[in-house]
Design a protein around this motif. Sequence first.
Motif, short mmCIF file in Angstrom:
data_model
loop_
_atom_site.label_atom_id
_atom_site.label_comp_id
_atom_site.label_asym_id
_atom_site.label_seq_id
_atom_site.Cartn_x
_atom_site.Cartn_y
_atom_site.Cartn_z
N UNK A 259 5.51 6.63 8.87
CA UNK A 259 4.53 6.40 7.81
C UNK A 259 3.33 7.30 8.03
N UNK A 260 2.60 7.51 6.94
CA UNK A 260 1.41 8.34 7.00
C UNK A 260 0.54 8.11 5.80
N UNK A 261 -0.60 8.76 5.78
CA UNK A 261 -1.57 8.57 4.71
C UNK A 261 -1.66 9.81 3.83
N UNK A 262 -2.09 9.57 2.60
CA UNK A 262 -2.25 10.62 1.60
C UNK A 262 -3.54 10.37 0.84
N UNK A 263 -4.10 11.41 0.26
CA UNK A 263 -5.22 11.21 -0.63
C UNK A 263 -4.78 10.35 -1.81
N UNK A 264 -5.62 9.43 -2.27
CA UNK A 264 -5.23 8.54 -3.37
C UNK A 264 -4.76 9.32 -4.60
N UNK A 265 -3.64 8.84 -5.17
CA UNK A 265 -3.15 9.42 -6.42
C UNK A 265 -2.37 10.70 -6.28
N UNK A 266 -2.12 11.18 -5.06
CA UNK A 266 -1.36 12.41 -4.88
C UNK A 266 0.09 12.25 -5.31
N UNK A 267 0.66 11.07 -5.05
CA UNK A 267 2.05 10.81 -5.43
C UNK A 267 2.10 9.46 -6.14
N UNK A 268 3.08 9.26 -7.01
CA UNK A 268 3.17 7.99 -7.74
C UNK A 268 3.53 6.84 -6.81
N UNK A 269 2.95 5.68 -7.07
CA UNK A 269 3.31 4.50 -6.30
C UNK A 269 4.67 3.98 -6.72
N UNK A 270 5.29 3.18 -5.86
CA UNK A 270 6.58 2.60 -6.19
C UNK A 270 7.56 2.72 -5.05
N UNK A 271 8.83 2.46 -5.36
CA UNK A 271 9.91 2.51 -4.38
C UNK A 271 10.95 3.53 -4.83
N UNK A 272 11.49 4.27 -3.87
CA UNK A 272 12.48 5.30 -4.16
C UNK A 272 13.57 5.24 -3.09
N UNK A 273 14.82 5.35 -3.49
CA UNK A 273 15.90 5.47 -2.52
C UNK A 273 17.00 6.32 -3.12
N UNK A 274 17.61 7.14 -2.28
CA UNK A 274 18.58 8.11 -2.81
C UNK A 274 20.01 7.64 -2.61
N UNK A 275 20.95 8.47 -3.04
CA UNK A 275 22.36 8.08 -3.06
C UNK A 275 23.15 8.62 -1.87
N UNK A 280 17.99 7.66 2.31
CA UNK A 280 16.55 7.65 2.61
C UNK A 280 15.86 6.73 1.61
N UNK A 281 14.82 6.06 2.05
CA UNK A 281 14.08 5.17 1.17
C UNK A 281 12.59 5.36 1.42
N UNK A 282 11.85 5.42 0.33
CA UNK A 282 10.42 5.71 0.37
C UNK A 282 9.66 4.66 -0.41
N UNK A 283 8.53 4.23 0.11
CA UNK A 283 7.63 3.37 -0.65
C UNK A 283 6.22 3.92 -0.50
N UNK A 284 5.46 3.89 -1.59
CA UNK A 284 4.09 4.39 -1.60
C UNK A 284 3.19 3.31 -2.18
N UNK A 285 2.14 2.95 -1.46
CA UNK A 285 1.22 1.94 -1.96
C UNK A 285 -0.22 2.34 -1.65
N UNK A 286 -1.12 1.80 -2.42
CA UNK A 286 -2.54 2.06 -2.21
C UNK A 286 -3.09 1.25 -1.05
N UNK A 287 -4.03 1.82 -0.32
CA UNK A 287 -4.74 1.14 0.76
C UNK A 287 -6.24 1.34 0.51
N UNK A 288 -7.11 0.71 1.31
CA UNK A 288 -8.55 0.76 1.01
C UNK A 288 -9.12 2.16 0.84
N UNK A 289 -8.69 3.13 1.63
CA UNK A 289 -9.28 4.47 1.54
C UNK A 289 -8.27 5.55 1.19
N UNK A 290 -7.03 5.41 1.65
CA UNK A 290 -6.00 6.41 1.39
C UNK A 290 -4.70 5.71 1.04
#
Length: 505
Positions: A259-275, A280-290
Amino acid sequence: MNHGETNPYWIDTQSLPRFPALDRDLTVDVVVVGGGITGITAAYLLTQAGRSVALIDRRQLASVDTGHTTAHVTFVTDTRLSDLVKTFGRDHARAAWDAGRAALWQIQSIAADEGIDCGFEWVSGYLHAPADAEGDMSAADLQAEAALAAELGFDARFVDQVPLVNRAGVEFSDQALFHPRQYLRGLLDAIVRNGGHVFEDTNEDEVQADPMRVTARGHRLSCGYLVLATHDPLAGVSRMAAATLFQTKLALYTSYAVSGTLLPGQVPGGSFWDTKDPYDYLRVHGAPTRDVAILGGEDHKTGQGDPAACFARLEQRARALLPEIELTHRWSGQVVETPDGLPYIGESAERQFVATGFAGNGMTFGTLAGMMAADAVAGRANPWRDLFDPGRKTLSTVWDYLRENTDYPYYMVRDLFAKPEGRSLRALKRGEGKILELAGTKVAAYRDAAGTVTRLSAICTHMGCTVGWNAAERTWDCPCHGSRFEATGKVISGPAETPLEGIEP
């Protein structure tokens, strides 16, 4: 990030209260062994129902499997819906996803009822072709999967380009994100408030069936029912041969996450998983600063992989997909798979409940297992009991899911947990009625020709089903047993005898 250590994001960002080890004999209605999401959910629901409960864990609560999750919260199973249909039939496949959907709404409902600030939010989940390799599904396969899900009543559609990865895929609405340890802290507070007993550093040493009791740390926990919520189930009161045979039906895999942090709004929030397999599975959520991104994958049978190489490959893919990511955490967890792709949830012996085989849906099926355990203790019929039965061999492909669950109505399940038609009165036209979610409550709202809005409880006063708007007659009708109400809530015809309850603005 220290590459020599693993440190789960969830444990690092939310502490939990500590509890003592068992130091005395107790008599309770139910003993729950295992303090992850399954055990804590079961203990919460049981104490809410007035049962006396002792919850024990051999380590700290929510620190092992639940603490090492990626919190991939979805009712979309690892096994493709089309494969579930082939194995179990359309009704059973729909029931499996409905069960997961009910679990997601249970999490949302508990968080709202208890006022738990756990970052719960509804998001879209995307199954997509891999960004860096070939998957096992073509665009035509993905289109067919989307169409099948829609036919079975789920909000799914094929998209040519999934956000972020820009590959073909399926968008599933009504998936979720939350912080599992923030959520479970709220449940633990409620369990203690309800009189529940919680013990850490307490290993179950022996289980006796008659009278039922658990021995731990030299003390006895006497009970009427036992819930084994230990991820990889203990034998409990089952014969060792039967427990060993059950164990042979389970396959244990290690899965990795970074896991890691990103500047807010750089990538869309949600869940992603491939075939891919493993995917691989990815989730992106907002946190207080990043924003926080978690990427998981590299699954292999436990004990058969190279952890350092798995982490290295995963970190490389995280940086390729999210070039601006600042990696902060990495960890591994374990998932348990079954031969037919569905978990084992139910009684493995008289008055003994087990739950395992959640695959990549630990948060979802763990919550569901807690719900089903509470039903089992109460002696309530549950629509998914046979589907997830630990002793199942084959299931008939002919099953009228609606007709056979009238005592635990399908409508009461699906409509209770279905998303509202809107979350604001602005969605309501004159002369129209809708089920809206207002301030966390489902409301049957009607706006008359003059613009005046009537707000009513959406719950039928007969047996608790959710009413629906009859646009032709301008009435609220119950799909379970046929009660009808005027737009103002007055009873038109039974079996309901009491008007729909009014709700103040």
